[in-house]
Design a protein around this motif. Sequence first.
Motif, PDB file in Angstrom:
ATOM      1  N   ILE A   7      37.502  31.031  42.721  1.00 38.20           N
ATOM      2  CA  ILE A   7      38.142  32.257  42.962  1.00 38.20           C
ATOM      3  C   ILE A   7      39.105  32.147  41.137  1.00 38.20           C
ATOM      4  O   ILE A   7      39.582  31.116  41.001  1.00 38.20           O
ATOM      5  CB  ILE A   7      39.355  31.930  43.792  1.00 38.20           C
ATOM      6  N   THR A   8      39.217  33.392  40.754  1.00 35.11           N
ATOM      7  CA  THR A   8      39.832  33.297  39.217  1.00 35.11           C
ATOM      8  C   THR A   8      41.214  34.353  39.506  1.00 35.11           C
ATOM      9  O   THR A   8      41.443  34.951  40.333  1.00 35.11           O
ATOM     10  CB  THR A   8      38.889  34.123  38.431  1.00 35.11           C
ATOM     11  N   ALA A   9      41.852  33.699  38.298  1.00 33.49           N
ATOM     12  CA  ALA A   9      43.283  34.273  38.418  1.00 33.49           C
ATOM     13  C   ALA A   9      43.629  34.653  36.796  1.00 33.49           C
ATOM     14  O   ALA A   9      43.451  33.916  36.144  1.00 33.49           O
ATOM     15  CB  ALA A   9      44.270  33.707  39.317  1.00 33.49           C
ATOM     16  N   PRO A  54      39.369  39.485  37.075  1.00 29.36           N
ATOM     17  CA  PRO A  54      40.077  38.342  37.952  1.00 29.36           C
ATOM     18  C   PRO A  54      40.011  38.717  39.447  1.00 29.36           C
ATOM     19  O   PRO A  54      40.216  39.655  39.957  1.00 29.36           O
ATOM     20  CB  PRO A  54      41.064  37.814  37.532  1.00 29.36           C
ATOM     21  N   ASP A  55      39.956  37.896  40.342  1.00 29.25           N
ATOM     22  CA  ASP A  55      40.011  37.945  41.770  1.00 29.25           C
ATOM     23  C   ASP A  55      41.712  38.144  42.055  1.00 29.25           C
ATOM     24  O   ASP A  55      42.386  39.157  42.776  1.00 29.25           O
ATOM     25  CB  ASP A  55      39.730  36.856  42.701  1.00 29.25           C
ATOM     26  N   SER A  80      41.141  43.720  41.981  1.00 31.60           N
ATOM     27  CA  SER A  80      41.830  42.339  42.065  1.00 31.60           C
ATOM     28  C   SER A  80      43.134  42.631  43.009  1.00 31.60           C
ATOM     29  O   SER A  80      43.503  43.569  42.916  1.00 31.60           O
ATOM     30  CB  SER A  80      42.357  41.990  40.723  1.00 31.60           C
ATOM     31  N   LEU A  81      43.650  41.288  43.537  1.00 28.19           N
ATOM     32  CA  LEU A  81      44.719  41.225  44.302  1.00 28.19           C
ATOM     33  C   LEU A  81      45.885  40.932  43.570  1.00 28.19           C
ATOM     34  O   LEU A  81      45.810  40.262  42.491  1.00 28.19           O
ATOM     35  CB  LEU A  81      44.707  40.323  45.478  1.00 28.19           C
ATOM     36  N   ARG A 123      43.727  37.548  52.432  1.00 26.79           N
ATOM     37  CA  ARG A 123      43.316  38.788  51.964  1.00 26.79           C
ATOM     38  C   ARG A 123      41.986  38.798  51.276  1.00 26.79           C
ATOM     39  O   ARG A 123      41.161  39.760  51.303  1.00 26.79           O
ATOM     40  CB  ARG A 123      44.339  39.536  50.839  1.00 26.79           C
ATOM     41  N   LEU A 124      41.657  37.692  50.683  1.00 25.94           N
ATOM     42  CA  LEU A 124      40.528  37.578  50.028  1.00 25.94           C
ATOM     43  C   LEU A 124      39.150  37.558  50.928  1.00 25.94           C
ATOM     44  O   LEU A 124      38.078  37.842  50.857  1.00 25.94           O
ATOM     45  CB  LEU A 124      40.398  36.289  49.243  1.00 25.94           C
TER      46      LEU A 124
END
Length: 255
Positions: A7-9, A54-55, A80-81, A123-124
């Motif tokens: 998971i990326t941010a 990104p996620d 993305s969230l 949420r993911l």
Amino acid sequence: MSAITAITAIIAEDEAPLRRALRALLAETWPELRIVAECEDGIAAMEAIAAHRPDLCFLDIRMPGVSGLDVARAAVAAKSLVVFTTAYDEYAVRAFETGAVDYLLKPLQPERLQRAVERLRARLRDADDDDGARVDALEAALRPAGARLIRWISAAVGDSVRMIGIEDVLFFQAQDKYVRVVTADGEAIIRTPIKELLAGLDPDAFWQVHRGTLVRVSAIDRLRRDELGKSMLHLRGHDEALPVSAAFLHRFRGM
């Protein structure tokens, strides 16, 4: 988001100590999360979203360049969230009430971040496509009641001053220390910065398409790529093509 993919941010915050603090807390709370970019202004955040997709995006609501709300729209377009960070209780509460994924109040608290991480993990696993409407609702909630929009531009033309109705403006473009105000029948210059103009324009009527360019949406004809692969915007009845940066291409999907 594949289970075998990290998971990326990104983190977008204009104050370096707060960026470092959030990164450190995330490393403790969510060690497998991979931070792919740290940004100090809104434009850099939008460019990072375009480059990395990104996620997750941790966004300060108030940032230089463009606001966290504008960046959130780019994030939503990239699937993305969003988690907003803010030093203002009223913003945090409204963000939560309008259905933003979550918010973090400054100074950051580990317990609050832990709850946000739990919500993000959920949420993911369960994708939700309502974030665009949530960002629109948040912007409406944060807009000051009776906020005044720019109706007239007082601009220099040679040795005289011209009054230009905002409905006649095709685009604004930063140029050295000035900003060009271009209409269908000519142009003038003003000293008002793009950032200040953006705050006083109707976001449904004018879009930012580049770090230094604001365009009237109703004047847009088409978006094309030139021979070098750069995205260029063409307006109705105007010969000059305007560059569109990758950070703002999400606005033109479906055009």
